[in-house]
Design a protein around this motif. Structure first.
Motif, PDB file in Angstrom:
ATOM      1  N   GLN A  38    -107.083 -18.069 -31.342  1.00 60.85           N
ATOM      2  CA  GLN A  38    -107.584 -17.848 -32.707  1.00 60.85           C
ATOM      3  C   GLN A  38    -109.049 -17.423 -32.721  1.00 60.85           C
ATOM      4  O   GLN A  38    -109.518 -16.860 -33.714  1.00 60.85           O
ATOM      5  CB  GLN A  38    -107.372 -19.110 -33.546  1.00 60.85           C
ATOM      6  N   GLU A  61    -100.966 -11.675 -36.506  1.00 62.44           N
ATOM      7  CA  GLU A  61    -100.766 -12.387 -37.769  1.00 62.44           C
ATOM      8  C   GLU A  61    -100.171 -13.772 -37.533  1.00 62.44           C
ATOM      9  O   GLU A  61    -100.509 -14.743 -38.219  1.00 62.44           O
ATOM     10  CB  GLU A  61     -99.858 -11.550 -38.678  1.00 62.44           C
ATOM     11  N   ARG A  62     -99.290 -13.879 -36.545  1.00 63.19           N
ATOM     12  CA  ARG A  62     -98.709 -15.188 -36.210  1.00 63.19           C
ATOM     13  C   ARG A  62     -99.789 -16.147 -35.731  1.00 63.19           C
ATOM     14  O   ARG A  62     -99.828 -17.312 -36.133  1.00 63.19           O
ATOM     15  CB  ARG A  62     -97.641 -15.023 -35.127  1.00 63.19           C
ATOM     16  N   LYS A  64    -103.047 -16.148 -36.278  1.00 61.13           N
ATOM     17  CA  LYS A  64    -104.010 -16.531 -37.308  1.00 61.13           C
ATOM     18  C   LYS A  64    -103.442 -17.560 -38.280  1.00 61.13           C
ATOM     19  O   LYS A  64    -104.178 -18.385 -38.837  1.00 61.13           O
ATOM     20  CB  LYS A  64    -104.483 -15.289 -38.068  1.00 61.13           C
ATOM     21  N   ALA A  65    -102.108 -17.533 -38.494  1.00 61.12           N
ATOM     22  CA  ALA A  65    -101.484 -18.449 -39.460  1.00 61.12           C
ATOM     23  C   ALA A  65    -100.707 -19.583 -38.791  1.00 61.12           C
ATOM     24  O   ALA A  65    -100.055 -20.370 -39.473  1.00 61.12           O
ATOM     25  CB  ALA A  65    -100.549 -17.660 -40.382  1.00 61.12           C
ATOM     26  N   MET A  66    -100.793 -19.697 -37.478  1.00 59.69           N
ATOM     27  CA  MET A  66     -99.899 -20.588 -36.737  1.00 59.69           C
ATOM     28  C   MET A  66    -100.151 -22.065 -37.028  1.00 59.69           C
ATOM     29  O   MET A  66    -101.290 -22.539 -37.040  1.00 59.69           O
ATOM     30  CB  MET A  66    -100.028 -20.324 -35.239  1.00 59.69           C
ATOM     31  N   ASN A  67     -99.047 -22.778 -37.255  1.00 64.28           N
ATOM     32  CA  ASN A  67     -99.064 -24.225 -37.412  1.00 64.28           C
ATOM     33  C   ASN A  67     -98.054 -24.796 -36.430  1.00 64.28           C
ATOM     34  O   ASN A  67     -96.870 -24.464 -36.479  1.00 64.28           O
ATOM     35  CB  ASN A  67     -98.707 -24.614 -38.848  1.00 64.28           C
ATOM     36  N   THR A 121     -92.800 -22.747 -32.475  1.00 69.84           N
ATOM     37  CA  THR A 121     -93.053 -21.637 -33.385  1.00 69.84           C
ATOM     38  C   THR A 121     -93.184 -20.370 -32.550  1.00 69.84           C
ATOM     39  O   THR A 121     -93.582 -20.435 -31.379  1.00 69.84           O
ATOM     40  CB  THR A 121     -94.345 -21.900 -34.192  1.00 69.84           C
TER      41      THR A 121
END
Length: 255
Positions: A38, A61-62, A64-67, A121
């Motif tokens: 990140q 994009e994955r 930056k938004a990964m949880n 994920t």
């Protein structure tokens, strides 16, 4: 016995078919890797992934938004590569799911070591990626002895169906008391065993399915694998490497 396989680059989200059971055991380490990713810009990540713009954009994009704790998919259903297509876990019966949950382990550059029903994920990160994390120069050094130590705590027999890129993360760190048996799937060309990438992936997936369907835990029973045209060859095998050869029909009668 623990069966080692590689992950696949292509992944999907499937939160409906089956529930995940646990979070991956090395999630703290995964979080450190994620923070490192990140902190990188698009150009840096694309270079790390060595992929085209379409794939880089999706995975940027994955990242930056990964949880790591939400919208998770069981690992065995998350990977979509050829090996997993031939394993076909989506049509396993309950007893086969029980078998792989106990015996199968997925090596991962991002998660380290996964049980089939660990929740994951989608990510993109090969074990051989030159990513420096926590002062270590690459992922092999970052994971160090953790993966080998965990496997040694579970078994004294490892059946290796992983690629060299991934098995390397474990093999050099195993004590001599652990048996490490690799299965080789190839063709005989001018007296030499030749491995072809796609065919190997197909065979590895089929082997996992075979082991699960037959509930195999004895190394000797692995030799009975006879799918996709492969046959065990004692004359090319030894205690550390079981060789299965695909024989062309025109040559089949010659041995």
């Amino acid at each position: 016995m623990r069966i080692l396989i590689s992950p696949a680059k292509k992944m999907k989200i499937d939160t409906d078919s089956l529930p995940y059971e646990n979070l991956p055991q090395f999630l703290e380490e995964t979080q450190a890797i994620l923070q490192c990713l990140q902190g990188m810009d698009y150009a840096g990540l694309k270079a790390l992934w060595r992929c085209n713009d379409s794939i880089a954009t999706l995975n940027y994009e994955r990242v930056k938004a990964m949880n790591l704790r939400r919208d998770l998919t069981p690992a065995i259903l998350a990977f979509e590569g050829i090996q997993y297509q031939y394993m076909a876990p989506s049509v396993f019966e309950d007893k086969q799911f029980l078998y792989i949950q106990k015996h199968l382990r997925i090596l991962s550059g991002f998660y380290g070591l996964l049980c089939p029903f660990d929740g994951v994920t989608p990510y993109r990160l090969e074990m051989q990626a030159k990513l420096a994390v926590n002062g270590e120069r690459d992922l092999y050094e970052f994971w160090g002895e953790k993966l080998a130590n965990q496997l040694c705590s579970e078994t004294d027999f490892l059946l290796n169906l992983a690629s060299k890129e991934y098995s390397k993360a474990v093999l050099a760190r195993l004590p001599k008391s652990i048996r490490f048996l690799t299965c080789t799937f190839g063709e005989l060309k001018e007296g030499k065993v030749i491995e072809k990438g796609t065919l190997c992936k197909m065979a590895r997936g089929e082997m996992v399915r075979f082991l699960a369907e037959k509930n195999i835990t004895n190394p000797q029973d692995i030799k009975n694998f006879d799918r996709l045209g492969y046959t065990y060859r004692e004359d090319f095998s030894d205690s550390q490497n079981f060789v299965f050869l695909k024989v062309e029909e025109k040559n089949a009668a010659n041995w």
